[in-house]
Design an enzyme around this catalytic site. Structure first.
Site, PDB file in Angstrom:
ATOM      1  N   GLU A 155       0.861  -1.183   0.000  1.00  0.00           N
ATOM      2  CA  GLU A 155       0.000   0.000   0.000  1.00  0.00           C
ATOM      3  C   GLU A 155       0.894   1.229   0.000  1.00  0.00           C
ATOM      4  O   GLU A 155       1.945   1.253   0.625  1.00  0.00           O
ATOM      5  CB  GLU A 155      -0.889  -0.010   1.250  1.00  0.00           C
ATOM      6  CG  GLU A 155      -1.966  -1.066   1.153  1.00  0.00           C
ATOM      7  CD  GLU A 155      -2.766  -1.219   2.442  1.00  0.00           C
ATOM      8  OE1 GLU A 155      -2.800  -0.291   3.254  1.00  0.00           O
ATOM      9  OE2 GLU A 155      -3.360  -2.288   2.613  1.00  0.00           O
ATOM     10  N   ALA A 252      14.444  -0.159  12.472  1.00  0.00           N
ATOM     11  CA  ALA A 252      13.943  -0.221  13.846  1.00  0.00           C
ATOM     12  C   ALA A 252      12.869   0.856  14.004  1.00  0.00           C
ATOM     13  O   ALA A 252      12.900   1.874  13.325  1.00  0.00           O
ATOM     14  CB  ALA A 252      15.082   0.023  14.817  1.00  0.00           C
ATOM     15  N   CYS A 260      -1.516  -6.759   6.759  1.00  0.00           N
ATOM     16  CA  CYS A 260      -0.905  -8.009   6.290  1.00  0.00           C
ATOM     17  C   CYS A 260       0.029  -8.681   7.297  1.00  0.00           C
ATOM     18  O   CYS A 260      -0.232  -9.809   7.718  1.00  0.00           O
ATOM     19  CB  CYS A 260      -0.165  -7.756   4.985  1.00  0.00           C
ATOM     20  SG  CYS A 260      -1.293  -7.400   3.632  1.00  0.00           S
TER      21      CYS A 260
HETATM   22  P1  NAD Z   1      -9.759  -5.139   1.573  1.00  0.00           P
HETATM   23  O1  NAD Z   1     -10.488  -5.385   2.839  1.00  0.00           O
HETATM   24  O2  NAD Z   1      -9.254  -3.774   1.265  1.00  0.00           O
HETATM   25  O3  NAD Z   1     -10.667  -5.595   0.340  1.00  0.00           O
HETATM   26  C1  NAD Z   1     -11.398  -6.764   0.315  1.00  0.00           C
HETATM   27  C2  NAD Z   1     -12.696  -6.504  -0.417  1.00  0.00           C
HETATM   28  O4  NAD Z   1     -13.393  -7.734  -0.542  1.00  0.00           O
HETATM   29  C3  NAD Z   1     -13.631  -5.538   0.319  1.00  0.00           C
HETATM   30  O5  NAD Z   1     -13.987  -4.475  -0.535  1.00  0.00           O
HETATM   31  C4  NAD Z   1     -14.838  -6.402   0.690  1.00  0.00           C
HETATM   32  O6  NAD Z   1     -16.061  -5.671   0.656  1.00  0.00           O
HETATM   33  C5  NAD Z   1     -14.785  -7.454  -0.393  1.00  0.00           C
HETATM   34  N1  NAD Z   1     -15.483  -8.685  -0.036  1.00  0.00           N
HETATM   35  C6  NAD Z   1     -15.427  -9.378   1.129  1.00  0.00           C
HETATM   36  N2  NAD Z   1     -16.210 -10.452   1.066  1.00  0.00           N
HETATM   37  C7  NAD Z   1     -16.780 -10.465  -0.166  1.00  0.00           C
HETATM   38  C8  NAD Z   1     -17.693 -11.319  -0.822  1.00  0.00           C
HETATM   39  N3  NAD Z   1     -18.175 -12.400  -0.205  1.00  0.00           N
HETATM   40  N4  NAD Z   1     -18.070 -11.015  -2.085  1.00  0.00           N
HETATM   41  C9  NAD Z   1     -17.581  -9.915  -2.703  1.00  0.00           C
HETATM   42  N5  NAD Z   1     -16.706  -9.057  -2.121  1.00  0.00           N
HETATM   43  C10 NAD Z   1     -16.314  -9.334  -0.863  1.00  0.00           C
HETATM   44  O7  NAD Z   1      -8.571  -6.198   1.551  1.00  0.00           O
HETATM   45  P2  NAD Z   1      -7.190  -6.075   0.761  1.00  0.00           P
HETATM   46  O8  NAD Z   1      -6.235  -5.289   1.566  1.00  0.00           O
HETATM   47  O9  NAD Z   1      -7.452  -5.710  -0.636  1.00  0.00           O
HETATM   48  O10 NAD Z   1      -6.709  -7.599   0.835  1.00  0.00           O
HETATM   49  C11 NAD Z   1      -7.324  -8.607   0.064  1.00  0.00           C
HETATM   50  C12 NAD Z   1      -6.460  -9.843   0.152  1.00  0.00           C
HETATM   51  O11 NAD Z   1      -5.176  -9.572  -0.420  1.00  0.00           O
HETATM   52  C13 NAD Z   1      -6.199 -10.318   1.578  1.00  0.00           C
HETATM   53  O12 NAD Z   1      -6.102 -11.714   1.576  1.00  0.00           O
HETATM   54  C14 NAD Z   1      -4.837  -9.724   1.889  1.00  0.00           C
HETATM   55  O13 NAD Z   1      -4.140 -10.444   2.849  1.00  0.00           O
HETATM   56  C15 NAD Z   1      -4.150  -9.809   0.538  1.00  0.00           C
HETATM   57  N6  NAD Z   1      -3.080  -8.823   0.326  1.00  0.00           N
HETATM   58  C16 NAD Z   1      -3.242  -7.538   0.749  1.00  0.00           C
HETATM   59  C17 NAD Z   1      -2.229  -6.624   0.502  1.00  0.00           C
HETATM   60  C18 NAD Z   1      -2.359  -5.192   0.994  1.00  0.00           C
HETATM   61  O14 NAD Z   1      -1.360  -4.492   1.017  1.00  0.00           O
HETATM   62  N7  NAD Z   1      -3.538  -4.727   1.359  1.00  0.00           N
HETATM   63  C19 NAD Z   1      -1.075  -7.000  -0.173  1.00  0.00           C
HETATM   64  C20 NAD Z   1      -0.957  -8.314  -0.623  1.00  0.00           C
HETATM   65  C21 NAD Z   1      -1.972  -9.226  -0.361  1.00  0.00           C
END
Ligand code: NAD
Length: 430
Positions: A155, A252, A260
């Site tokens: 992010e 640090a 995450c």
């Molecule tokens: P987030 O919470 O920002 O987004 C997830 C989205 O999924 C939300 O908008 C939510 O409304 C939607 N959602 C949840 N359940 C749903 C359903 N049943 N049907 C349709 N939509 C649904 O999460 P994120 O930060 O984008 O992370 C998503 C995944 O990616 C996670 O597994 C996270 O660990 C992984 N990830 C995140 C990052 C990061 O920096 N944020 C980086 C790499 C991997």
């Protein structure tokens, strides 16, 4: 290519926008109606540099659209990405409810060959479960393949990371799916690792756990450096210039946070446990991280003694700069400790205050760092936004009740701060 992305959060939305920018036709799906309505109006529900312009541009070219209907998204696409949340359960394991729900809905809407790609961070063997679920719920014998394609974007620099990944991991048992996914990512000209689903899933948890280990290692070093009168920045630089070690993530500070690292480390400990391995190393990484915020709080108390009734200024609320994400931000834990001791807190963050208000209701939110400094007993720095590095420190000093800065991110040079007349405390630098 025609691609559906289910889950329109930090990962799904950025992936969708970038794939649309590369010329693909993208349908983004989310079950949050409010979010989808905003996106349809061209409003972006999260802060990510460059994302708003990119989405508006792709919307104008009709390359990206938004819907709450999984049926519409799946039926119109050949590739279906799952990018929904996988939060931590109270016991540390990953909550896969959203992944399971989506897998079932995908199954019910299969109308031809599809590649179902898991981009969410999930425990090893989730791909097998998703495949089982789809087989169980699909109406007829439509073909599909499963791919694990973990995401590594950060992010704050998510668009840059998506266009310039260090590697793309494609975990699948299907040569056809591997070929199509490799083609989708071809414009990025990045190294592609094609492997099996289980290995791809482990690559993600192992990578985040290793990065968290580097941070906890640096924080442990900071403790030693403070006791020994050494400088942790010099030590980690001296280590990190060794290419085998690398300088990144050896900072640090007040410990790792965000959506995450904390959940992925605890999930990986849990996964290992279920597989019959006690990952003691990672347990210690977690312990050091928990101790670090406590250690920083003790440092504040050591400097300011009794906190009851004292007005303190906090700069930085998001878990890191260039994001509005407050999930597991160390600032929340620290500010709660300060409030519990009776301190009054004024705070400012360039992007995260709207989200912070939902977590921290009783603090005063300010328009800029100078308002925070005004009449505060001390300034506490919790995330390293450039805006704070470039502040007018003479002005800050005049505004503060006492010229005290307690810096949890080591953003200033101690010698310069001394020259400017500050009482400057930081982490691991005497
Ligand atoms: P987030 O919470 O920002 O987004 C997830 C989205 O999924 C939300 O908008 C939510 O409304 C939607 N959602 C949840 N359940 C749903 C359903 N049943 N049907 C349709 N939509 C649904 O999460 P994120 O930060 O984008 O992370 C998503 C995944 O990616 C996670 O597994 C996270 O660990 C992984 N990830 C995140 C990052 C990061 O920096 N944020 C980086 C790499 C991997």
């Amino acid at each position: 290519m025609k691609v559906c992305i289910i889950g329109t959060g930090y990962v799904g939305l950025v992936t969708g926008a970038c794939l649309a920018e590369l010329g693909n036709n993208i349908i983004c799906v989310d079950n949050d109606e409010g979010k989808i309505e905003m996106l349809k109006r061209g409003e972006i529900p999260i802060y990510e540099p460059g994302l708003e312009e990119m989405i508006r541009n792709c919307q104008a070219k009709k390359r990206i659209s938004f819907t709450t209907s999984i049926a519409d998204g799946v039926k119109a696409s050949e590739i279906v990405f799952i990018a929904v949340s996988t939060p931590a359960r109270p016991d540390g394991s990953a909550d896969l409810t959203a992944v399971a729900t989506v897998a079932r809905q995908v199954a019910e809407n299969l109308n031809g060959y599809k590649i179902v790609v898991d981009k969410s961070t999930v425990p090893v063997k989730t791909g097998e479960k998703v495949a089982e679920t789809i087989r169980r719920y699909r109406a007829d014998s439509v073909e599909f393949d499963i791919v694990s394609n973990p995401e590594f974007l950060r992010e704050g620099s998510a668009i840059y990371d998506t266009f310039h990944p260090d590697r793309i991991v494609i975990g699948t048992e299907s040569p056809k799916a591997a070929r199509i996914l490799t083609e989708l990512y071809k414009p990025l000209q990045a190294p592609v690792i094609v492997t099996d689903v289980n290995s791809a899933e482990i690559i993600k948890h192992a990578s985040n756990s290793f990065l968290a280990t580097k941070i906890s290692f640096a924080n442990a070093l900071a403790r030693i450096c403070e006791k020994a009168g050494a400088n942790v920045e010099e030590v980690t630089r001296g280590m990190g210039l060794d290419k085998r070690i690398g300088t990144q993530f050896l900072n640090a500070g007040i410990g790792y946070g965000g959506s995450c690292f904390p959940k992925d480390v605890s999930a990986f400990i849990k996964i290992s446990e279920e597989l019959g391995y006690d990952f003691r190393l990672l347990k210690e990484v977690e312990n050091i991280n928990h101790e670090q915020i406590q250690f920083f709080f003790e440092k504040i108390k050591e400097v300011l003694w009794i906190l009851e009734g004292k007005q303190l200024g906090v700069l930085g609320l998001a878990f890191k700069p260039n994001t509005d994400d407050m999930r597991n931000a160390p600032s929340v834990a620290l500010i709660r400790m300060l409030l519990k001791e009776g301190a009054k807190v004024k705070a400012y963050d360039p992007q995260a205050m709207k989200r912070a208000r939902q977590e921290l209701e009783t603090i005063q939110y300010c328009d800029d760092p100078y308002q925070v400094a005004d009449s505060s007993e001390a300034l506490i720095i919790l995330s390293e936004w450039n805006e704070f590095k470039e502040m007018d420190l003479e002005r800050i000093k005049r505004l503060l009740h006492h010229p005290i800065i307690i810096d949890g991110r080591n953003i200033y040079d101690p010698a310069r701060m001394k020259e400017l007349g500050f009482v400057y405390h930081c982490v691991g630098r005497s």
